[in-house]
Write a protein that holds these residues in place. Structure first.
Motif, PDB file in Angstrom:
ATOM      1  N   GLY A   2      49.561  85.757  43.842  1.00 53.25           N
ATOM      2  CA  GLY A   2      49.171  84.478  43.282  1.00 53.25           C
ATOM      3  C   GLY A   2      48.056  84.659  42.282  1.00 53.25           C
ATOM      4  N   ARG A   3      46.987  83.890  42.455  1.00 54.76           N
ATOM      5  CA  ARG A   3      45.866  83.961  41.523  1.00 54.76           C
ATOM      6  C   ARG A   3      44.737  84.843  42.035  1.00 54.76           C
ATOM      7  NH1 ARG A   3      45.544  77.500  39.976  1.00 54.76           N
ATOM      8  NH2 ARG A   3      47.656  77.324  39.128  1.00 54.76           N
ATOM      9  N   ARG A   4      44.903  85.443  43.200  1.00 57.03           N
ATOM     10  CA  ARG A   4      43.895  86.343  43.751  1.00 57.03           C
ATOM     11  C   ARG A   4      44.418  87.765  43.648  1.00 57.03           C
ATOM     12  NH1 ARG A   4      39.534  84.183  46.693  1.00 57.03           N
ATOM     13  NH2 ARG A   4      38.049  85.866  47.094  1.00 57.03           N
ATOM     14  N   VAL A  17      37.368 102.154  43.413  1.00 57.13           N
ATOM     15  CA  VAL A  17      36.787 101.045  44.172  1.00 57.13           C
ATOM     16  C   VAL A  17      37.674  99.816  44.015  1.00 57.13           C
ATOM     17  CG1 VAL A  17      34.784  99.540  44.444  1.00 57.13           C
ATOM     18  CG2 VAL A  17      34.462 101.956  43.879  1.00 57.13           C
ATOM     19  N   ARG A  18      37.964  99.154  45.129  1.00 58.53           N
ATOM     20  CA  ARG A  18      38.757  97.930  45.099  1.00 58.53           C
ATOM     21  C   ARG A  18      37.860  96.739  44.763  1.00 58.53           C
ATOM     22  NH1 ARG A  18      44.250  98.054  44.537  1.00 58.53           N
ATOM     23  NH2 ARG A  18      45.052  99.916  45.604  1.00 58.53           N
ATOM     24  N   ILE A  19      38.260  95.978  43.753  1.00 59.19           N
ATOM     25  CA  ILE A  19      37.480  94.853  43.249  1.00 59.19           C
ATOM     26  C   ILE A  19      38.271  93.560  43.459  1.00 59.19           C
ATOM     27  CG2 ILE A  19      36.416  93.820  41.209  1.00 59.19           C
ATOM     28  CD1 ILE A  19      34.994  96.327  42.265  1.00 59.19           C
ATOM     29  N   ASP A  20      37.655  92.605  44.102  1.00 64.07           N
ATOM     30  CA  ASP A  20      38.261  91.303  44.343  1.00 64.07           C
ATOM     31  C   ASP A  20      38.159  90.460  43.080  1.00 64.07           C
ATOM     32  OD1 ASP A  20      39.421  89.205  45.802  1.00 64.07           O
ATOM     33  OD2 ASP A  20      37.468  88.458  46.466  1.00 64.07           O
ATOM     34  N   ALA A  21      39.283  89.913  42.605  1.00 64.06           N
ATOM     35  CA  ALA A  21      39.299  89.151  41.357  1.00 64.06           C
ATOM     36  C   ALA A  21      40.214  87.946  41.488  1.00 64.06           C
ATOM     37  CB  ALA A  21      39.765  90.028  40.195  1.00 64.06           C
TER      38      ALA A  21
END
Length: 276
Positions: free
Chosen positions: A21-23, A32-36
């Protein structure tokens, strides 16, 4: 806080992207995993996307950044993300050093979504990050195009590292450099800080600014900023190309996204829209 040579940053920072979706979860060049999150424009706006880079201890869920995203979404698509060590993102904060890789991943996602024009807007720590990112990935730099920026807005940014001239910055240095301060940051501010010193020290904001031209640059600073007095924006402006940069010194404005009034955010959005 270990970082590789500045020149090594000028490579792709989005080796893989997974979306729901939009996340989104973005993977930076250093793993590094980045939340966007992606906010579509609320009205037809061409192909411009605005990527917002929050200040230290911020995150994409914080009300101030969500409010700014809502204002900018009136004019363009908006991408918000949490820097490493903040919010749901992985890793630990390097307080402006390797965060340039986080921003590059977010810009790369904007281009992967089809946006041909991408602007970066950063606040405080994020303001220093957008300056360094533009110096390393700007349109005049050559190399990979997926992480470049077309316009840059830096709000409430420092001009130089290790500044301790205000009480607010002395408190911040205690949080970053002391084990007790980092514990307070993790438990109270929900921000995880890397314990190692910078090695090498990254390119300073004032040294990055001359490398940004011909990319349009807007510097915004308040005369009531409790962290960085007006010599910081003036130093940045003096180093910038006068033909491609603007300086706004805002009366009554405090610091970063938490203090930015809607009217100021609207003017910044207009500045970007005019250049897009």
């Amino acid at each position: 806080m270990t970082s590789g040579p500045e020149a090594d940053f000028a490579r792709s920072c989005v080796p893989s992207i997974t979306t729901s979706g939009r996340r989104t979860s973005l993977l930076t060049e250093d793993g590094v995993r980045i939340d966007a999150a992606y906010t579509p424009p609320r009205a037809p706006s061409g192909d411009l996307a605005i990527v917002l880079a929050h200040g230290f201890t911020g995150a994409l869920e914080r009300p101030a950044l969500r409010r700014a995203a809502g204002v900018f979404a009136q004019r363009a698509a908006v991408i918000t993300f949490s820097f490493r060590g903040h919010g749901r993102s992985g890793g630990r904060s390097t307080v402006g050093d390797r965060e340039v890789l986080d921003l590059a991943a977010a810009v790369g996602w904007a281009r992967a979504l089809g946006h041909r024009r991408v602007a970066t807007v950063g606040f405080s720590m994020g303001g220093s990050v957008v300056l360094r990112h533009a110096a390393l990935f700007g349109g005049a730099r050559g190399g990979r195009t997926d992480a470049r920026t077309d316009m840059v807005v830096s709000v409430s940014a420092p001009a130089r590292w290790f500044y301790r001239g205000t009480a607010s910055m002395r408190r911040l240095h205690w949080v970053v450099t002391r084990p007790t301060g980092r514990l307070v940051s993790r438990l109270g501010l929900k921000t995880r800080i890397h314990p190692e010193d910078w090695d090498p020290v990254p390119l300073s904001p004032v040294a990055a600014v001359p490398r940004i031209a011909p990319t349009p640059l807007l510097l915004v600073h308040g005369d009531r900023d409790p962290y960085f007095p007006l010599d910081h924006p003036r130093m940045l402006a003096a180093a910038a190309d006068p033909d491609t940069s603007d300086l706004w010194l805002e009366r009554g404005f405090g610091h970063a996204e938490n203090a930015a009034p809607e009217a100021l955010l609207t003017r910044i959005g207009d500045w970007l829209a005019e250049r897009a």
